[in-house]
Motif scaffolding. Structure first.
Motif, mmCIF file in Angstrom:
data_model
loop_
_atom_site.group_PDB
_atom_site.id
_atom_site.type_symbol
_atom_site.label_atom_id
_atom_site.label_comp_id
_atom_site.label_asym_id
_atom_site.label_seq_id
_atom_site.Cartn_x
_atom_site.Cartn_y
_atom_site.Cartn_z
ATOM 1 N N GLY A 197 -55.187 -6.575 56.573
ATOM 2 C CA GLY A 197 -54.460 -5.701 55.659
ATOM 3 C C GLY A 197 -53.037 -5.455 56.131
ATOM 4 O O GLY A 197 -52.085 -5.518 55.338
ATOM 5 N N HIS A 255 -51.012 -8.746 55.868
ATOM 6 C CA HIS A 255 -50.676 -8.948 54.452
ATOM 7 C C HIS A 255 -49.449 -8.135 54.071
ATOM 8 O O HIS A 255 -48.493 -8.650 53.468
ATOM 9 N N ASP A 256 -49.446 -6.851 54.426
ATOM 10 C CA ASP A 256 -48.343 -5.966 54.028
ATOM 11 C C ASP A 256 -47.031 -6.351 54.686
ATOM 12 O O ASP A 256 -45.961 -6.214 54.087
#
Length: 309
Positions: free
Chosen positions: A162, A165-166
């Motif tokens: 996560g 990804h960001d």
């Protein structure tokens, strides 16, 4: 520069925003059709469609972009470039040949490593120490086109997919703008990929997301963080899938069988693996919210001295 933008998920949104902020003429946004979502199966717009509507850009949602009528629509815009960021459909050679500068893809790996559908997940699952984004001039192969620019990021032992990804969706957007500016000035020399150095990042499924306690502790920890917060690694308990979001590990020999729960305490569930102990710190029971083990144990019990299969 006239641009057609193709993208679908959240990862593509910053690239669309950056194009708009930098004054590119975004003629059309192409994204996947609305899809049923949730228990009510209501149609859900892609994140890219939502942003395109906010920006007032024309939208095309083809079930198959390769159809002749869609090809004619794309040709009618006469774009200088087609930008592709996690669109989700394969482009034909006829589409690739439309724009002056070709079709430019923002790919979430350091090509030629990790071509395919899930490079972010597999970068962490494989224990890579760095990842990044690559801009590429697309060809008819799967992520095989000539590389243009790259941007790297270090991966530490605690980073999950996560967070990666960001970070990379922002780096990818910035790299896209740099790539387009340099293409216009003819300042980029495309580099052919060394196909013998390539690797593949397949789709994540139930088989490759199930924890195998016979693996070493590093591999299990990497699987957990490589699938957290989506689509999540899991283990089986009482014929139920228990999702795992956070872990740590201890490298030490024990006399217990792999999968044996040594103890369940506030710090975590201590499970024996091949070369040590995996400590499960956050999980989600079926029908419940994600929570730390400490929070779960305030009102519930989880067994110890049993073997997970």
């Amino acid at each position: 520069m006239n641009v057609i933008f193709m993208g679908t998920p959240e990862f593509a949104v910053p690239s669309l925003e950056k194009l708009h902020e930098n004054g590119y003429n975004i003629q059309l946004v192409v994204t996947q059709p609305d899809k049923p979502y949730g228990r009510g199966k209501k149609l859900k717009k892609s994140e890219v469609k939502q942003k395109a509507e906010e920006l007032g850009i024309d939208i095309l949602q083809p079930d198959k972009i390769k159809k002749e009528e869609n090809l004619e629509i794309l040709k009618s815009y006469n774009p200088d470039v087609i930008v592709v960021v996690a669109f989700g459909q394969i482009l034909s050679k006829e589409i690739l040949d439309i724009p002056k500068y070709g079709c430019i893809n923002v790919h979430a790996s350091l090509l030629p490593k990790l071509r395919g559908a899930a490079p972010l997940n597999w970068s962490i699952i494989n224990g890579d120490k760095k990842s990044g984004v690559t801009t590429m001039k697309m060809d008819v192969g799967l992520d095989t086109g000539d590389m243009l620019l790259k941007s790297e990021i270090e991966i530490d032992d605690e980073m999950n997919v996560g967070y990666l990804h960001d970070q990379l969706m922002i780096q990818g957007a910035e790299l896209l703008i740099e790539t387009l500016k340099k293409l216009e000035k003819n300042e980029i020399v495309p580099i052919k990929q060394k196909h013998n150095l390539s690797s593949y990042a397949p789709m994540i499924n139930k088989n490759n997301s199930k924890i195998n306690w016979n693996e070493n502790v590093e591999s299990i920890h990497n699987l957990i963080r490589g699938l957290s917060p989506w689509p999540t690694a899991y283990f089986r308990y009482e014929d139920k899938n228990i999702k795992v979001y956070k872990s740590s590990y201890i490298k030490e020999k024990t006399d217990y069988e792999e999968g044996y729960i040594i103890k369940t305490v506030n710090e975590g569930i201590y499970v024996v693996a091949k070369n040590g102990i995996v400590v499960i710190k956050e999980f989600q029971m079926p029908g419940k919210k994600r929570m730390s083990i400490e929070s779960y144990l305030r009102g519930n019990k989880f067994p110890e001295k049993i073997i997970l299969k």
